[in-house]
Motif scaffolding. Structure first.
Motif, PDB file in Angstrom:
ATOM      1  N   CYS A  77       0.723  -0.880  -0.435  1.00 16.27           N
ATOM      2  CA  CYS A  77       0.244   0.295  -0.110  1.00 16.27           C
ATOM      3  C   CYS A  77       0.561   0.706  -0.216  1.00 16.27           C
ATOM      4  CB  CYS A  77      -1.180  -0.148   1.460  1.00 16.27           C
ATOM      5  SG  CYS A  77      -1.885   1.666   1.210  1.00 16.27           S
ATOM      6  N   CYS A  78       0.287   2.565  -1.197  1.00 13.96           N
ATOM      7  CA  CYS A  78       1.323   3.458  -0.954  1.00 13.96           C
ATOM      8  C   CYS A  78       0.494   4.572  -0.419  1.00 13.96           C
ATOM      9  CB  CYS A  78       1.568   3.448  -2.480  1.00 13.96           C
ATOM     10  SG  CYS A  78       0.783   3.649  -3.420  1.00 13.96           S
ATOM     11  N   SER A  79      -0.450   4.978   0.044  1.00 15.80           N
ATOM     12  CA  SER A  79      -1.491   5.387   0.608  1.00 15.80           C
ATOM     13  C   SER A  79      -2.149   6.172  -0.447  1.00 15.80           C
ATOM     14  CB  SER A  79      -0.916   6.049   2.186  1.00 15.80           C
ATOM     15  OG  SER A  79       0.250   4.800   2.574  1.00 15.80           O
ATOM     16  N   ALA A  80      -2.441   5.798  -1.827  1.00 14.84           N
ATOM     17  CA  ALA A  80      -3.150   6.419  -2.825  1.00 14.84           C
ATOM     18  C   ALA A  80      -4.278   7.257  -1.304  1.00 14.84           C
ATOM     19  CB  ALA A  80      -3.192   6.070  -3.800  1.00 14.84           C
ATOM     20  N   GLY A  81      -5.234   6.367  -1.185  1.00 11.65           N
ATOM     21  CA  GLY A  81      -5.879   6.548  -0.395  1.00 11.65           C
ATOM     22  C   GLY A  81      -7.874   6.314  -1.531  1.00 11.65           C
ATOM     23  N   CYS A 129      -9.431   3.602  -1.918  1.00 10.30           N
ATOM     24  CA  CYS A 129     -10.049   2.785  -1.573  1.00 10.30           C
ATOM     25  C   CYS A 129     -10.875   3.262  -0.046  1.00 10.30           C
ATOM     26  CB  CYS A 129      -9.282   1.514  -1.141  1.00 10.30           C
ATOM     27  SG  CYS A 129      -7.917   1.942   0.280  1.00 10.30           S
ATOM     28  N   GLN A 177      -8.159   4.122   6.317  1.00 11.54           N
ATOM     29  CA  GLN A 177      -6.535   4.443   6.697  1.00 11.54           C
ATOM     30  C   GLN A 177      -6.125   4.691   7.886  1.00 11.54           C
ATOM     31  OE1 GLN A 177      -6.969   7.406   2.912  1.00 11.54           O
ATOM     32  NE2 GLN A 177      -5.207   6.792   2.722  1.00 11.54           N
ATOM     33  N   GLY A 212      -0.886   6.510   6.933  1.00  9.18           N
ATOM     34  CA  GLY A 212      -2.704   6.728   5.872  1.00  9.18           C
ATOM     35  C   GLY A 212      -2.429   4.827   4.930  1.00  9.18           C
ATOM     36  N   VAL A 241      -3.810   1.302   4.163  1.00  2.40           N
ATOM     37  CA  VAL A 241      -5.364   1.062   4.326  1.00  2.40           C
ATOM     38  C   VAL A 241      -5.884  -0.254   5.484  1.00  2.40           C
ATOM     39  CG1 VAL A 241      -4.198  -1.547   2.392  1.00  2.40           C
ATOM     40  CG2 VAL A 241      -6.862  -0.564   2.405  1.00  2.40           C
ATOM     41  N   CYS A 261      -6.818   1.216  -7.033  1.00  8.56           N
ATOM     42  CA  CYS A 261      -6.008   1.014  -6.219  1.00  8.56           C
ATOM     43  C   CYS A 261      -4.251   0.574  -7.092  1.00  8.56           C
ATOM     44  CB  CYS A 261      -5.168  -0.534  -5.454  1.00  8.56           C
ATOM     45  SG  CYS A 261      -4.585  -0.195  -4.319  1.00  8.56           S
ATOM     46  N   PRO A 262      -3.359   1.617  -6.829  1.00  7.54           N
ATOM     47  CA  PRO A 262      -1.730   2.095  -8.028  1.00  7.54           C
ATOM     48  C   PRO A 262      -1.011   0.668  -7.864  1.00  7.54           C
ATOM     49  CG  PRO A 262      -2.434   3.965  -6.551  1.00  7.54           C
ATOM     50  CD  PRO A 262      -3.726   2.880  -6.265  1.00  7.54           C
ATOM     51  N   GLY A 263      -1.241   0.880  -6.028  1.00 10.91           N
ATOM     52  CA  GLY A 263      -0.469  -0.908  -5.463  1.00 10.91           C
ATOM     53  C   GLY A 263      -0.458  -2.340  -5.893  1.00 10.91           C
ATOM     54  N   VAL A 284      -2.802  -4.057  -4.283  1.00 12.91           N
ATOM     55  CA  VAL A 284      -3.436  -3.607  -3.061  1.00 12.91           C
ATOM     56  C   VAL A 284      -4.284  -5.128  -2.711  1.00 12.91           C
ATOM     57  CG1 VAL A 284      -3.773  -3.206  -0.384  1.00 12.91           C
ATOM     58  CG2 VAL A 284      -1.914  -2.193  -1.863  1.00 12.91           C
ATOM     59  N   ILE A 285      -5.703  -5.189  -3.360  1.00  8.15           N
ATOM     60  CA  ILE A 285      -7.126  -5.545  -2.981  1.00  8.15           C
ATOM     61  C   ILE A 285      -6.608  -6.886  -3.702  1.00  8.15           C
ATOM     62  CG2 ILE A 285      -8.946  -4.708  -2.832  1.00  8.15           C
ATOM     63  CD1 ILE A 285      -8.527  -2.055  -2.586  1.00  8.15           C
TER      64      ILE A 285
END
Ligand code: SF4
Length: 66
Positions: free
Chosen positions: A10-14, A16, A26, A31, A33, A55-57, A59-60
Motif C-alpha cells: 500500500c502506497c497510501s493513495a487512499g 479505496c 486508512q 495512511g 489501508v 488501487c495503484p499498488g 493491494v486489494i
C-alpha cells in the motif's frame, strides 16, 4: 465476496477509502489501508471492485463467490 489486502504494497493513495468507505479505511499515522470488512454485503461489492481496480499498488484482492 472475499476481500484480502497486502498492506505491505500500500502506497497510501487512499482511493479505496474514498470509493468504498464502508470497507476500507486508512491508518491515521501512515495512511496505509485498513480492511474494515473482509466479507462486504452486496450493496458495497461494486464499490469494492472499483477500489481494487483503482488501487495503484494492486493491494486489494477480490475473490468472487462461486
Ligand atoms: S488505494 Fe491501494 S494503495 Fe491506496 S490506500 Fe488503498 S490499498 Fe493503499
Amino acid at each position: 465476496m472475499k476481500v484480502e489486502i497486502d498492506e505491505r504494497r500500500c502506497c497510501s493513495a487512499g482511493q479505496c477509502a474514498v470509493l468504498a468507505p464502508d470497507v476500507f479505511d486508512q491508518r491515521e499515522d501512515t495512511g496505509t489501508v485498513v480492511l474494515l470488512n473482509p466479507n462486504p454485503p452486496a450493496e458495497h461489492q461494486n464499490a469494492v471492485r472499483d477500489a481494487a481496480e483503482s488501487c495503484p499498488g494492486m493491494v486489494i484482492t477480490v475473490t468472487e463467490d462461486s
